[in-house]
Design a protein around this motif. Structure first.
Motif, PDB file in Angstrom:
ATOM      1  N   HIS A 162       0.813  -1.214   0.000  1.00 37.43           N
ATOM      2  CA  HIS A 162       0.000   0.000   0.000  1.00 37.43           C
ATOM      3  C   HIS A 162       0.849   1.268   0.000  1.00 37.43           C
ATOM      4  CE1 HIS A 162      -3.272   2.708   0.638  1.00 37.43           C
ATOM      5  NE2 HIS A 162      -2.821   3.092   1.816  1.00 37.43           N
ATOM      6  N   ILE A 163       1.949   1.290   0.775  1.00 42.67           N
ATOM      7  CA  ILE A 163       2.656   2.560   0.948  1.00 42.67           C
ATOM      8  C   ILE A 163       3.824   2.725  -0.002  1.00 42.67           C
ATOM      9  CG2 ILE A 163       1.983   2.977   3.318  1.00 42.67           C
ATOM     10  CD1 ILE A 163       4.274   1.524   4.304  1.00 42.67           C
ATOM     11  N   HIS A 164       4.149   1.695  -0.762  1.00 44.56           N
ATOM     12  CA  HIS A 164       5.236   1.807  -1.733  1.00 44.56           C
ATOM     13  C   HIS A 164       4.963   2.957  -2.706  1.00 44.56           C
ATOM     14  CE1 HIS A 164       8.604  -0.018  -3.939  1.00 44.56           C
ATOM     15  NE2 HIS A 164       8.009   0.477  -4.995  1.00 44.56           N
ATOM     16  N   ASP A 165       6.006   3.768  -2.956  1.00 42.96           N
ATOM     17  CA  ASP A 165       5.894   4.884  -3.909  1.00 42.96           C
ATOM     18  C   ASP A 165       4.818   5.908  -3.548  1.00 42.96           C
ATOM     19  OD1 ASP A 165       7.871   5.065  -5.859  1.00 42.96           O
ATOM     20  OD2 ASP A 165       7.147   3.265  -6.855  1.00 42.96           O
ATOM     21  N   THR A 166       4.484   6.000  -2.248  1.00 41.41           N
ATOM     22  CA  THR A 166       3.614   7.083  -1.808  1.00 41.41           C
ATOM     23  C   THR A 166       4.442   8.044  -0.960  1.00 41.41           C
ATOM     24  OG1 THR A 166       2.998   6.067   0.274  1.00 41.41           O
ATOM     25  CG2 THR A 166       1.648   5.504  -1.637  1.00 41.41           C
ATOM     26  N   GLY A 223       0.709  10.002   2.685  1.00 41.71           N
ATOM     27  CA  GLY A 223       1.105   8.769   2.003  1.00 41.71           C
ATOM     28  C   GLY A 223       0.109   7.654   2.261  1.00 41.71           C
ATOM     29  N   LEU A 224      -0.299   7.521   3.515  1.00 41.54           N
ATOM     30  CA  LEU A 224      -1.289   6.496   3.840  1.00 41.54           C
ATOM     31  C   LEU A 224      -2.590   6.739   3.088  1.00 41.54           C
ATOM     32  CD1 LEU A 224      -1.002   5.893   7.681  1.00 41.54           C
ATOM     33  CD2 LEU A 224      -0.233   4.432   5.817  1.00 41.54           C
ATOM     34  N   LEU A 225      -2.911   8.019   2.907  1.00 40.05           N
ATOM     35  CA  LEU A 225      -4.148   8.344   2.197  1.00 40.05           C
ATOM     36  C   LEU A 225      -3.996   8.120   0.692  1.00 40.05           C
ATOM     37  CD1 LEU A 225      -5.156  11.514   4.204  1.00 40.05           C
ATOM     38  CD2 LEU A 225      -6.440   9.391   4.081  1.00 40.05           C
ATOM     39  N   GLY A 226      -2.811   7.760   0.258  1.00 42.03           N
ATOM     40  CA  GLY A 226      -2.639   7.357  -1.134  1.00 42.03           C
ATOM     41  C   GLY A 226      -1.990   8.376  -2.049  1.00 42.03           C
ATOM     42  N   GLN A 227      -1.435   9.458  -1.506  1.00 41.94           N
ATOM     43  CA  GLN A 227      -0.795  10.421  -2.407  1.00 41.94           C
ATOM     44  C   GLN A 227       0.506   9.842  -2.946  1.00 41.94           C
ATOM     45  OE1 GLN A 227      -0.164  14.493  -1.045  1.00 41.94           O
ATOM     46  NE2 GLN A 227       1.580  14.682  -2.390  1.00 41.94           N
ATOM     47  N   PRO A 228       0.587   9.618  -4.262  1.00 43.10           N
ATOM     48  CA  PRO A 228       1.788   9.005  -4.812  1.00 43.10           C
ATOM     49  C   PRO A 228       2.930  10.017  -4.926  1.00 43.10           C
ATOM     50  CG  PRO A 228       0.061   9.184  -6.473  1.00 43.10           C
ATOM     51  CD  PRO A 228      -0.376   9.979  -5.286  1.00 43.10           C
ATOM     52  N   ARG A 229       4.140   9.486  -5.024  1.00 48.04           N
ATOM     53  CA  ARG A 229       5.310  10.332  -5.244  1.00 48.04           C
ATOM     54  C   ARG A 229       5.308  10.850  -6.675  1.00 48.04           C
ATOM     55  NH1 ARG A 229      10.482   6.675  -4.039  1.00 48.04           N
ATOM     56  NH2 ARG A 229      11.566   8.648  -4.263  1.00 48.04           N
ATOM     57  N   ARG A 230       6.034  11.924  -6.877  1.00 50.94           N
ATOM     58  CA  ARG A 230       6.404  12.391  -8.209  1.00 50.94           C
ATOM     59  C   ARG A 230       5.193  12.767  -9.071  1.00 50.94           C
ATOM     60  NH1 ARG A 230      10.569   7.288  -8.465  1.00 50.94           N
ATOM     61  NH2 ARG A 230      12.332   8.300  -7.501  1.00 50.94           N
ATOM     62  N   PRO A 275      -7.256   6.266   5.674  1.00 51.82           N
ATOM     63  CA  PRO A 275      -7.495   5.613   4.379  1.00 51.82           C
ATOM     64  C   PRO A 275      -8.622   4.588   4.446  1.00 51.82           C
ATOM     65  CG  PRO A 275      -5.421   4.893   5.365  1.00 51.82           C
ATOM     66  CD  PRO A 275      -5.894   6.043   6.174  1.00 51.82           C
ATOM     67  N   TYR A 288      -2.201   0.818  -9.078  1.00 53.26           N
ATOM     68  CA  TYR A 288      -2.379   1.106  -7.654  1.00 53.26           C
ATOM     69  C   TYR A 288      -3.833   1.467  -7.368  1.00 53.26           C
ATOM     70  CZ  TYR A 288      -1.603   3.551  -3.159  1.00 53.26           C
ATOM     71  OH  TYR A 288      -1.637   3.972  -1.853  1.00 53.26           O
ATOM     72  N   PRO A 309      -5.608   2.410  -4.113  1.00 53.29           N
ATOM     73  CA  PRO A 309      -5.369   2.615  -2.672  1.00 53.29           C
ATOM     74  C   PRO A 309      -6.446   1.984  -1.800  1.00 53.29           C
ATOM     75  CG  PRO A 309      -5.256   4.705  -3.872  1.00 53.29           C
ATOM     76  CD  PRO A 309      -5.659   3.665  -4.857  1.00 53.29           C
ATOM     77  N   ARG A 311      -5.933  -1.619  -1.350  1.00 57.16           N
ATOM     78  CA  ARG A 311      -4.592  -1.974  -0.860  1.00 57.16           C
ATOM     79  C   ARG A 311      -3.855  -2.860  -1.864  1.00 57.16           C
ATOM     80  NH1 ARG A 311      -6.577   1.400   1.993  1.00 57.16           N
ATOM     81  NH2 ARG A 311      -6.841   1.312   4.247  1.00 57.16           N
ATOM     82  N   LYS A 324      -1.197  -2.978  -5.223  1.00 57.94           N
ATOM     83  CA  LYS A 324      -0.258  -2.256  -6.084  1.00 57.94           C
ATOM     84  C   LYS A 324       0.621  -3.285  -6.774  1.00 57.94           C
ATOM     85  CE  LYS A 324       1.587   1.600  -4.617  1.00 57.94           C
ATOM     86  NZ  LYS A 324       1.889   1.793  -3.196  1.00 57.94           N
ATOM     87  N   TYR A 326      -4.632   4.464  -9.977  1.00 64.93           N
ATOM     88  CA  TYR A 326      -3.708   5.306 -10.726  1.00 64.93           C
ATOM     89  C   TYR A 326      -2.312   4.728 -10.733  1.00 64.93           C
ATOM     90  CZ  TYR A 326      -3.941   7.359  -5.968  1.00 64.93           C
ATOM     91  OH  TYR A 326      -4.030   7.565  -4.618  1.00 64.93           O
ATOM     92  N   ALA A 350       1.565   4.453  -9.968  1.00 66.71           N
ATOM     93  CA  ALA A 350       2.407   4.783  -8.815  1.00 66.71           C
ATOM     94  C   ALA A 350       3.894   4.692  -9.137  1.00 66.71           C
ATOM     95  CB  ALA A 350       2.082   3.865  -7.639  1.00 66.71           C
ATOM     96  N   HIS A 363       2.876  11.336 -15.826  1.00 61.16           N
ATOM     97  CA  HIS A 363       2.636  10.391 -14.733  1.00 61.16           C
ATOM     98  C   HIS A 363       1.392  10.766 -13.918  1.00 61.16           C
ATOM     99  CE1 HIS A 363       3.370   7.750 -11.446  1.00 61.16           C
ATOM    100  NE2 HIS A 363       3.974   8.609 -10.650  1.00 61.16           N
TER     101      HIS A 363
END
Lengths: 600, 285
Positions: free
Chosen positions: A414-418, A480-487, B34, B194, B196, B199, B201, B225, B227, B234
Motif C-alpha cells: 500500500h505505501i510503496h511509492d507514496t 502517504g497512507l491516504l494514497g498520495q503518490p510520489r512524483r 485511508p 495502484y 489505494p 490496498r 499495487k 492510478y 504509482a 505520470h
C-alpha cells in the motif's frame, strides 16, 4: 581559512604556492574543506529544487514566485509537468550524490580521519586530490543538464529503465539523462578513490598505541563506510555503464525482447534484443541500498563522538556500537530487494528480503539505546552541536521505525511509492543525516577555522529548524497512507475523493513548514561565514575533548601534529573520577590504577 | 534545576506528543484515514498495519520518552559532581538486543502467511481482465461473453485474441465480494497499478506479464492510478475501478458489452497496436 602560514610541523620543507596549497592541494584538510564548501554549495541548489517541489505540491495552479515568469513564460509562470519530474529527479540526485555522500564521507572523512588516527595526511595524498577534482566533472554534468535543450533527467533519482534508456520516451530521457549517467559515473570514480584511500590510511597509518578498539566512532564508521563503497560501487558502475550504452542506443540490456518499440519511435524495435528492466533495479539497489548506510553510518559515528564529548560521559557500549555498525553494513548488502517488493520480482524472494530487512532494525535499535544511555546520568553542556545530535537521535528513531512498515512486504504494497516512503527516507537522511551534519559542523568548526560558531545564532537555527522540519515531514506519513503518490506534478485530481481536501491541507502545512525551515538556514549560512572571520577565537581543544584531532593546533598546519602522538586509551574517558579534569585525552600518560574500558 | 535543560527536554517531548496526537486525530477523523473496501486481502494488510503500528508506536513513545527523561534527569552544568563514569552494561545490552530480536522475528514471521496469501499463492481461477499500461493510460481487455457456454470466454492473458476480447480505456470493471484476478503488463516504460482503497499495487513492467489479485466488497467507483514514475504525464495516469454489486451483475454487464459490439453497424474495437509484437513473459508463480 589561513590564519596559519609559518608552522608546517616540520613536514614540508618548502613554501607552497597559493594554488598548490588551496586549489590543487594534497593536504587532506584542504581537500576536506573543498568538499565541505562544494557540498554546501550543491545543497543550496538541491534545497532550492526542494522548495520548487513543495510549492508545486501546495499550489499546483499558481505562478511560481520570483522565477516562474522567467522560467515558464509559455505556461503563465506555472511549473510544467516536465519541469516537475526533472526537479524531483535532480533534487534527489544532487542531494544524495553531490551533497550528503560528499559531505559525510568526503568532507568530514577527509578532514577527520588522519587527525583522529594521529597521522600527518592520507596514505595517498595525490589520489585524494584527484578524488576531489573528479567531483567537478560530475557537478558539471548535473548543472549542464539543466541547460540541455530538453531539460535535465526526468526519470527519478532511481532512473528506472525503460524510461531512462529510451531517449525518445520523455523529454528528460535524452541529453539530460545521458549527462545524469555520466555525472553519477564521475561521482563513483571520486568515491572509489576516497574509499581505497581511507581503508589504506586507517589500516596502515594509525599512531602508536591506536588500536582498532581505540578508534573514535567517526573513524570506525568511515572505515566501514569505505568498505561498503569499495564493494558496492563497482555494481552501480556496471549498472550505469549498461544504462548509458542503452541510453545512447548501442545496446538493450534493459529493454525487453518483445518491447513494443513502435509505440515510442518507429525504428526503435530494431535494437530490442532481450534485455530486462528489472535487472537494472537489482544492480542499482545493490549499490543504492548500501548507499543509504554510506550516508547514514558516518553521521552515526559523528553523532556518537559529539554526544559523548558534549555530555561529558563515556560512550555507552563502545563495542556494541562498533559491532552494530558492522552488523548494519553486513546486512546492508542483502536487503536491496526490499525496494522491489511490488516490482514484479518473484514474490517468494520478497519473503527472504523482508526477513533480512526487518533484522537490520536490530543493530539500529542497539545504537539508539546506547545513545540514550550515554545521555543517562550525564552532564550535558547543551551546546548547539549536542542539540542537533540529540535531534538526530530523536528523528532517527522515527525514520527507523517507519522503515518497518516498508520492510513488511504486505504493508509495503500500500505505501510503496507514496509520500509515506518520502517521509521515511527524509526522516533518515534529511532530518537524521542532515541534522548530524549540522552538529558536526558546529562541533568541528573550531578545529577547521580556529574560531567557534556563534552559539546564540546556533540555537536560533536549531529551534527554527527542529520544529518546522518535524511537522513538515511527519505529516507526509499521513498523506502517504491516504494514497498520495510520489512524483505527481499535480495531486489535485485526487480532490474528488473525500480525503482530497485533507491531503491538500496537509500538503500546504508541509510546504509552509519547510519554507520556514529553509528561511532558518539563512541564520546558519550567516553564522558559518561570519564565524569564519569574526567568531570567537579558541585554543586547540575548546570542547575539552579526548580524541586526537583536538591535540593538533586549530586549524592544524600541514602535517597536523608537532610530533606524532602516542595513544594510551580509548577516546571516551570522560569524567574519570581519578582524573583532575572531566576529560582524559587519548595521549595523556596512563594514570596509576587505570583500566582499559571498551564497553561490554 | 537548570532552566535551559528543562526547555530543551520539553522541546524534545513535543516529538512524541505531536507524533501520537496527530496520528490519533487522523485515526479518529474518517476523512483523514485511508478507507478500505476490501474484505479479504486489504483487510489482512490493514490488520498487519495495525499490529506494526502498535509495536512501533510503543517503541516510538518509549524510546522518545526515555531520551527526554535522560535529558531531564541529567546533571546541571554547574553541579559539583562529574557525570557518571559508566562505559556500558552487559546485562542491558544483551537484554535489549534479545528483546528487539524477539519482537522483530515475531513481526517477520507473523506477516509471512499474509504475504503468501496476497502476493505468492495465485488463486486458481480464470483471469478476469488484462491491463496494458502505456503512457499515460490503461487499456483494459475483457473476455467477450460466450452465449453457447453461458459464460465468459477464456481470456488468453499471454496474447489476448482480438476476436475473443473487447477493450475499454481507463475503466476496470470487477464483481464485488470475490477474488478478482487480473494480469498487468506495460507497452513502454514501467508503470504501477495502484488501487489505494483495495490496498493493491503492482508494477506493470514491459516484457513481463504479472498476475494481481484483490477483492472489493462495496459497489461503486474507485480511483486507481499509476504509482511508478513514467514521464511527465505520470500524474495524469488516473482511472477508475467500477465495482459491480455481484457476479451476476458483472456478467450482465459483460453480456451487454458483447451484445453492443456484435450489433450490426458497430465496429469491433481493436487495440491500436499490433499485438503480435508484444508477447510478454509470464512472471513469477
Amino acid at each position: 581559512m589561513s590564519s596559519h602560514s609559518e608552522n608546517h610541523g616540520g613536514h614540508h620543507g618548502h613554501e607552497l604556492s597559493f594554488v598548490r596549497r588551496y586549489i590543487f592541494s594534497t593536504d587532506h584538510k584542504i581537500i576536506g574543506l573543498q568538499f565541505f564548501f562544494t557540498a554546501w554549495f550543491m545543497m543550496v541548489l538541491g534545497g532550492l529544487l526542494a522548495l520548487l517541489i513543495r510549492w508545486q505540491l501546495a499550489y499546483p495552479d499558481a505562478e511560481v514566485p520570483l522565477i516562474g515568469r522567467w522560467l515558464w513564460p509559455h505556461n503563465a509562470g506555472k511549473m510544467t509537468p516536465e519541469a516537475y519530474v526533472a526537479t524531483v529527479t535532480m533534487h534527489g540526485s544532487i542531494m544524495i550524490f553531490a551533497v550528503v555522500i560528499p559531505m559525510t564521507t568526503a568532507a568530514f572523512g577527509n578532514y577527520l580521519i588522519p587527525l583522529q588516527i594521529g597521522y600527518r595526511d592520507m596514505a595517498f595524498p595525490t589520489l585524494n586530490m584527484l578524488s576531489y577534482w573528479f567531483i567537478w566533472p560530475a557537478l558539471a554534468c548535473f548543472i549542464a543538464s539543466f541547460f540541455s535543450a530538453s531539460g535535465p533527467a526526468g526519470s527519478g533519482w532511481t532512473a528506472y529503465p525503460t524510461l531512462s534508456v529510451i531517449q525518445q520516451a520523455a523529454p528528460g530521457s535524452g541529453t539530460g539523462q545521458t549527462l545524469w549517467y555520466l555525472g553519477l559515473l564521475f561521482v563513483g570514480v571520486s568515491s572509489m578513490m576516497g574509499s581505497v584511500n581511507y581503508l589504506t590510511t586507517i589500516i596502515n597509518c594509525r599512531a602508536p598505541g591506536m588500536t582498532f578498539f581505540r578508534l573514535p566512532m567517526t573513524t570506525w564508521a568511515l572505515f566501514v563506510t569505505a568498505i561498503l563503497q569499495a564493494f558496492a560501487l563497482p555494481v552501480l558502475t556496471v549498472a550505469l555503464i549498461l544504462g548509458l550504452l542503452d541510453n545512447l542506443g548501442f545496446t538493450s540490456f534493459f529493454v525487453p525482447q518483445n518491447f513494443d518499440g513502435n509505440w515510442i519511435v518507429n525504428n526503435f524495435a530494431r535494437r530490442s534484443a532481450g534485455g530486462q528492466p528489472l535487472l537494472f533495479q537489482h544492480l542499482f539497489w545493490f549499490y543504492s541500498h548500501p548507499a543509504v548506510y554510506i550516508m547514514v553510518l558516518p553521521t552515526m559515528g559523528m553523532a556518537s563522538d559529539i554526544i559523548a564529548t558534549h555530555v561529558r560521559k563515556p560512550l555507552f557500549g563502545y563495542k556494541p556500537m562498533v559491532f552494530s555498525i558492522l552488523g548494519i553494513a553486513g546486512l546492508g548488502f542483502i536487503v536491496w530487494g526490499h525496494h522491489m517488493f511490488v516490482s514484479g520480482m518473484n514474490p517468494t524472494l520478497g519473503t527472504a528480503f523482508m526477513v533480512s530487512t526487518i533484522m537490520i532494525a536490530l543493530p539500529s535499535s542497539v545504537k539508539v539505546f546506547n545513545w540514550i544511555f550515554t545521555v543517562w546520568g550525564s552532564k550535558p553542556n547543551w551546546s548547539t552541536a549536542l542539540l542537533f545530535t540529540l535531534a538526530f537521535v530523536s528523528f532517527f528513531i522515527i525514520g527507523g521505525l517507519s522503515g518497518i512498515f516498508m520492510a513488511s512486504t504486505p504493508t509495503d504494497i500500500h505505501i510503496h511509492d507514496t509520500y509515506f516512503i518520502v517521509a521515511h527516507f527524509h526522516f533518515v537522511i534529511m532530518l537524521g543525516g542532515m541534522f548530524a551534519i549540522f552538529a558536526a559542523t558546529y562541533h568541528w568548526f573550531p578545529k577547521m577555522f580556529g574560531r567557534k560558531m556563534n552559539e546564540t545564532l546556533g540555537k536560533l537555527h536549531f529551534v527554527f529548524s527542529f520544529i518546522p522540519i518535524f511537522i513538515g515531514f511527519y505529516l507526509m506519513h499521513q498523506v502517504g497512507l491516504l494514497g498520495q503518490p510520489r512524483r505527481y506534478a499535480d495531486i489535485r485530481p485526487m480532490l474528488d475523493t473525500e480525503a482530497g481536501y485533507a491531503i491538500m491541507l496537509m500538503n500546504k502545512i508541509s510546504t509552509h513548514s519547510i519554507f520556514v525551515f529553509a528561511a532558518a538556514q539563512l541564520i546558519f549560512a550567516f553564522n558559518l561565514f561570519y564565524s569564519m572571520f569574526f567568531g570567537e577565537k579558541v585554543d586547540r581543544n575548546p570542547w575539552r575533548a579526548n580524541s586526537l584531532e583536538w591535540e593538533a593546533p586549530s586549524p592544524p598546519p600541514h602535517g597536523n601534529f608537532e610530533r606524532i602522538p602516542v595513544v594510551y586509551r580509548g577516546p571516551y574517558e570522560y569524567s574519570y573520577p581519578a582524573a583532575e579534569e572531566d576529560y582524559l585525552p587519548q595521549t595523556h600518560p596512563p594514570i596509576p590504577g587505570e583500566e582499559e574500558h571498551t564497553g561490554h | 534545576m537548570q532552566l535551559g535543560k528543562l526547555l530543551w527536554a520539553l522541546l524534545f517531548l513535543s516529538v512524541p506528543i505531536f507524533g501520537v496526537v496527530s496520528f490519533w486525530v487522523c485515526h479518529q477523523h474518517g476523512a483523514l484515514w485511508p478507507e478500505n473496501i476490501s474484505e479479504v486481502y486489504g483487510r489482512k494488510i490493514d490488520h498487519l498495519f495495525d499490529v506494526i503500528t502498535w509495536i512501533t508506536g510503543i517503541f516510538f513513545v518509549g524510546t522518545e520518552l526515555l531520551l527526554v527523561y535522560a535529558m531531564f534527569t541529567s546533571k546541571d552544568e554547574d553541579a559539583p559532581e562529574k557525570a557518571d563514569f559508566v562505559h556500558g552494561n552487559r546485562t542491558l545490552e544483551i537484554g535489549w538486543t534479545l528483546m528487539a530480536a524477539a519482537i522483530l522475528i515475531f513481526v517477520a514471521f507473523y506477516q509471512i502467511p499474509i504475504w503468501t496469501e496476497v502476493k505468492v499463492q495465485k488463486p486458481k481461477k480464470p483471469a478476469d481482465a488484462h491491463i496494458t499500461a502505456s503512457m499515460w493510460m490503461w487499456q483494459v481487455r475483457y473476455p467477450l461473453w460466450d452465449e453457447q457456454a453461458n459464460a465468459p470466454r477464456k481470456l488468453d492473458v499471454v496474447q489476448p485474441a482480438l476476436a475473443e476480447t473487447f477493450e475499454l480505456t481507463n475503466e476496470l470493471h470487477i464483481p464485488a465480494k470475490e477474488t478478482v484476478l487480473i494480469y498487468v503488463t506495460s507497452r513502454d516504460v514501467i508503470h504501477s497499478f495502484y488501487v489505494p482503497k483495495m490496498r493493491v499495487k503492482q508494477d506493470a513492467v514491459p516484457g513481463l506479464l504479472i498476475p494481481v489479485w484483490f477483492d472489493a466488497v462495496r459497489p461503486g467507483n474507485y480511483e486507481f492510478y499509476c504509482a511508478e514514475l513514467c514521464g511527465p504525464g505520470h500524474y495524469m495516469m488516473r482511472a477508475r475501478v467500477v465495482v459491480h454489486e455481484s457476479r451476476a451483475d458483472y456478467e450482465r454487464w459483460l453480456r451487454e458489452q458483447t451484445a453492443r459490439l456484435r450489433a450490426p453497424g458497430q465496429p469491433v474495437q481493436v487495440m491500436n497496436t499490433d499485438t503480435k509484437s508484444s508477447v510478454p513473459t509470464l512472471a513469477g508463480n
